[in-house]
Scaffold this motif. Structure first.
Motif, PDB file in Angstrom:
ATOM      1  N   GLY A 160     -69.055 -48.140  55.027  1.00 18.76           N
ATOM      2  CA  GLY A 160     -67.821 -48.173  54.239  1.00 18.76           C
ATOM      3  C   GLY A 160     -67.938 -48.887  52.910  1.00 18.76           C
ATOM      4  O   GLY A 160     -67.186 -48.601  51.974  1.00 18.76           O
ATOM      5  N   LEU A 161     -68.859 -49.846  52.780  1.00 14.69           N
ATOM      6  CA  LEU A 161     -69.032 -50.575  51.517  1.00 14.69           C
ATOM      7  C   LEU A 161     -70.279 -50.125  50.754  1.00 14.69           C
ATOM      8  O   LEU A 161     -70.637 -50.721  49.742  1.00 14.69           O
ATOM      9  N   SER A 162     -70.904 -49.076  51.230  1.00 17.92           N
ATOM     10  CA  SER A 162     -72.158 -48.625  50.612  1.00 17.92           C
ATOM     11  C   SER A 162     -71.927 -48.044  49.226  1.00 17.92           C
ATOM     12  O   SER A 162     -70.825 -47.625  48.874  1.00 17.92           O
ATOM     13  N   ALA A 163     -73.010 -48.011  48.463  1.00 18.22           N
ATOM     14  CA  ALA A 163     -72.956 -47.473  47.096  1.00 18.22           C
ATOM     15  C   ALA A 163     -74.165 -46.587  46.859  1.00 18.22           C
ATOM     16  O   ALA A 163     -75.213 -46.750  47.478  1.00 18.22           O
ATOM     17  N   PHE A 164     -73.996 -45.641  45.938  1.00 20.32           N
ATOM     18  CA  PHE A 164     -75.097 -44.800  45.498  1.00 20.32           C
ATOM     19  C   PHE A 164     -75.787 -45.441  44.299  1.00 20.32           C
ATOM     20  O   PHE A 164     -75.180 -46.218  43.551  1.00 20.32           O
ATOM     21  N   ALA A 165     -77.033 -45.077  44.104  1.00 22.54           N
ATOM     22  CA  ALA A 165     -77.752 -45.547  42.918  1.00 22.54           C
ATOM     23  C   ALA A 165     -77.029 -45.120  41.648  1.00 22.54           C
ATOM     24  O   ALA A 165     -77.061 -45.819  40.628  1.00 22.54           O
ATOM     25  N   GLU A 166     -76.337 -43.976  41.706  1.00 20.16           N
ATOM     26  CA  GLU A 166     -75.610 -43.477  40.531  1.00 20.16           C
ATOM     27  C   GLU A 166     -74.436 -44.374  40.141  1.00 20.16           C
ATOM     28  O   GLU A 166     -73.878 -44.233  39.052  1.00 20.16           O
ATOM     29  N   SER A 167     -74.060 -45.314  41.043  1.00 19.29           N
ATOM     30  CA  SER A 167     -72.943 -46.220  40.751  1.00 19.29           C
ATOM     31  C   SER A 167     -73.340 -47.343  39.793  1.00 19.29           C
ATOM     32  O   SER A 167     -72.486 -48.084  39.319  1.00 19.29           O
ATOM     33  N   ARG A 168     -74.637 -47.468  39.536  1.00 23.84           N
ATOM     34  CA  ARG A 168     -75.096 -48.539  38.661  1.00 23.84           C
ATOM     35  C   ARG A 168     -74.597 -48.328  37.240  1.00 23.84           C
ATOM     36  O   ARG A 168     -74.496 -47.205  36.762  1.00 23.84           O
ATOM     37  N   ARG A 169     -74.321 -49.418  36.562  1.00 24.48           N
ATOM     38  CA  ARG A 169     -73.865 -49.336  35.167  1.00 24.48           C
ATOM     39  C   ARG A 169     -75.058 -49.149  34.236  1.00 24.48           C
ATOM     40  O   ARG A 169     -76.194 -48.993  34.673  1.00 24.48           O
ATOM     41  N   GLN A 170     -74.791 -49.184  32.952  1.00 29.69           N
ATOM     42  CA  GLN A 170     -75.852 -48.949  31.972  1.00 29.69           C
ATOM     43  C   GLN A 170     -76.962 -49.987  32.050  1.00 29.69           C
ATOM     44  O   GLN A 170     -78.100 -49.723  31.660  1.00 29.69           O
ATOM     45  N   ASP A 171     -76.649 -51.176  32.574  1.00 24.96           N
ATOM     46  CA  ASP A 171     -77.685 -52.209  32.714  1.00 24.96           C
ATOM     47  C   ASP A 171     -78.554 -51.978  33.948  1.00 24.96           C
ATOM     48  O   ASP A 171     -79.458 -52.765  34.239  1.00 24.96           O
TER      49      ASP A 171
END
Length: 437
Positions: A160-171
């Motif tokens: 439920g709290l997982s994220a994709f690599a695509e969620s990373r910001r420009q940094d």
């Protein structure tokens, strides 16, 4: 016994398929029940989500992401999502049932034997490594989210709290502060950004400490003191933890993420490799690999993880929250090379008497030969690469009458693609295996 007011069920049978049993657990917007497949007798866990509640709390995208992540990370040490069903008021996740409950229940009474701890840690690292290879960061690893099946094998759960690599910001970093305080990495606390893989590794280190020590390394009376100790990695080993395990834990629980041990370094450590058993679950190479001998001369564009939430008609969750209506687009997922799909679309176009033209890699235009009620019917069919032999086809009307488009879709495109669309479970694995031969 499950009460009918709790769920949309007929008696105690859900969707004429699952016999519902005892409540296993519950959260703020979901309950998890034990259930049994009435046809096969297989035990499953069914997570029941209140649709109104998640709509009110703005969690629709959250649920979509969790579904896609669980479909993406199929691994022997990760709880499997078998299917998703829905009624007007509820969404149902049908999940693999872990008979022996949470790993937390084993460690809450004290430390584990070193050999047992090593087994669970092997399986945890293998699962987390696989998630990272798929661009998924769990971000809430803890014993409560690690389940044990009837064979006492570990299963990572709760994405439920997982994220994709695509969620990373420009940094290149993630910035959402989340997780359970005692297991969260120091760089997550600072809110200046963090690498998801390194944060997960830290949590794995805390879990290993708990398995070997029987208590948390960072657990003060107030949260501020706990965070201070996490930030400095200020903890002490009990005297029973062996030197090679101490060396490994010191490298994993390094507060500097740049110096922290990577998963590859963890696997190379003497403690990790000690008494490694050959019968540990491993991933079927036919599923782990997304490579193929087929080389396309023109490759369709690839899609990022957020683009492919709606993997098929059955997983397009818009239908869970919107009234049925004529839609201008349809999606199919297909386990075939792009060249096969292009040829099939060209064949379908000719069968429905539409002129087919290629615009660019992975994009076809189908146009009617005669003018319809609202001009010439025009349909775009675009192919997106999910892996080298797994593609998503999006079909949408670009011009003309919607009813005429719907007729072409229902009588031409949908049945024409029917033999190569998404396959579930064992059928999917068999298709991959056949392609690898």
């Amino acid at each position: 016994m499950v009460k009918s007011e709790d769920m949309d069920v007929n008696g105690n049978i859900l969707m004429e398929k699952y016999e519902l049993g005892r409540l296993l657990g519950q959260g703020s917007f979901a309950k998890v029940y034990y259930a049994r497949d009435v046809t096969t007798g297989q035990s499953v866990a069914i997570k029941v989500i209140d649709k109104d509640k998640i709509s009110e709390d703005g969690l629709i995208d959250h649920i979509k992401r969790e579904i896609h992540i669980m479909k993406l990370v199929r691994h022997p040490n990760i709880v499997q999502l078998y299917e998703v069903m829905a009624t007007k008021t509820k969404i149902y996740f049908v999940l693999e049932y872990a008979k022996n409950g949470e790993l937390f229940d084993k460690v809450v009474t004290g430390k584990l034997k070193e050999q047992t701890a090593r087994k669970y840690f092997h399986q945890l690292i293998n699962a987390v490594d696989f998630c990272h290879s798929r661009g998924v960061y769990h971000r809430d690893l803890k014993p409560e989210n690690l389940l044990l099946d009837e064979d006492d094998n570990l299963k990572v759960s709760d994405f439920g709290l997982s994220a994709f690599a695509e969620s990373r910001r420009q940094d290149g970093l993630l910035h959402t502060t989340c997780g359970t305080p005692a297991y969260v990495a120091p760089e997550v606390i600072t809110r200046k950004g963090y690498d998801g893989d390194k944060a997960d590794v830290w949590s794995c280190g805390v879990i290993l400490f708990v398995l070997l020590a029987g208590y948390l390394p960072f657990n003060e009376s107030n949260i501020v003191d706990t965070y201070r100790k996490i930030w400095k990695s200020d903890f002490k080993f009990p005297n029973w933890i062996q030197p090679d395990a101490r060396r490994l834990l010191s490298k994993i629980l390094d507060p500097n993420p740049v110096k922290r041990a990577t998963i590859s370094k963890i696997k190379e450590s003497s403690w990790f490799k000690k008494e490694k058993k050959s019968n540990q679950p491993c991933l079927d190479n036919s599923l782990a690999s997304s490579t193929t001998n087929n080389q396309e001369s023109t490759r369709p564009p690839s899609m990022n993880a957020f683009d492919i939430i709606s993997l098929s008609h059955g997983f397009d969750l818009r239908t869970l929250f919107e009234e049925p209506r004529l839609q201008k687009e349809a999606r199919f997922t297909i386990w075939r090379p792009a060249s096969v799909i292009l040829s099939k679309l060209e064949e379908i176009g000719k069968n429905v008497r539409m002129k087919v033209s290629k615009r660019e890699a992975g994009l076809l235009k189908l146009e009617g030969e005669k003018e319809g009620r609202k001009g010439i019917l025009s349909i775009d069919a675009e192919i997106f690469a999910l892996t080298s032999c797994f593609h998503l086809v999006e079909v949408k009307k670009s011009n003309g009458d919607t009813l005429e488009y719907q007729k072409v879709l229902d009588e031409g495109l949908r049945p024409g693609l029917e033999d190569i669309v998404w396959l579930q479970g064992d059928e999917q694995e068999q298709k991959v295996s056949e392609q690898d031969q």
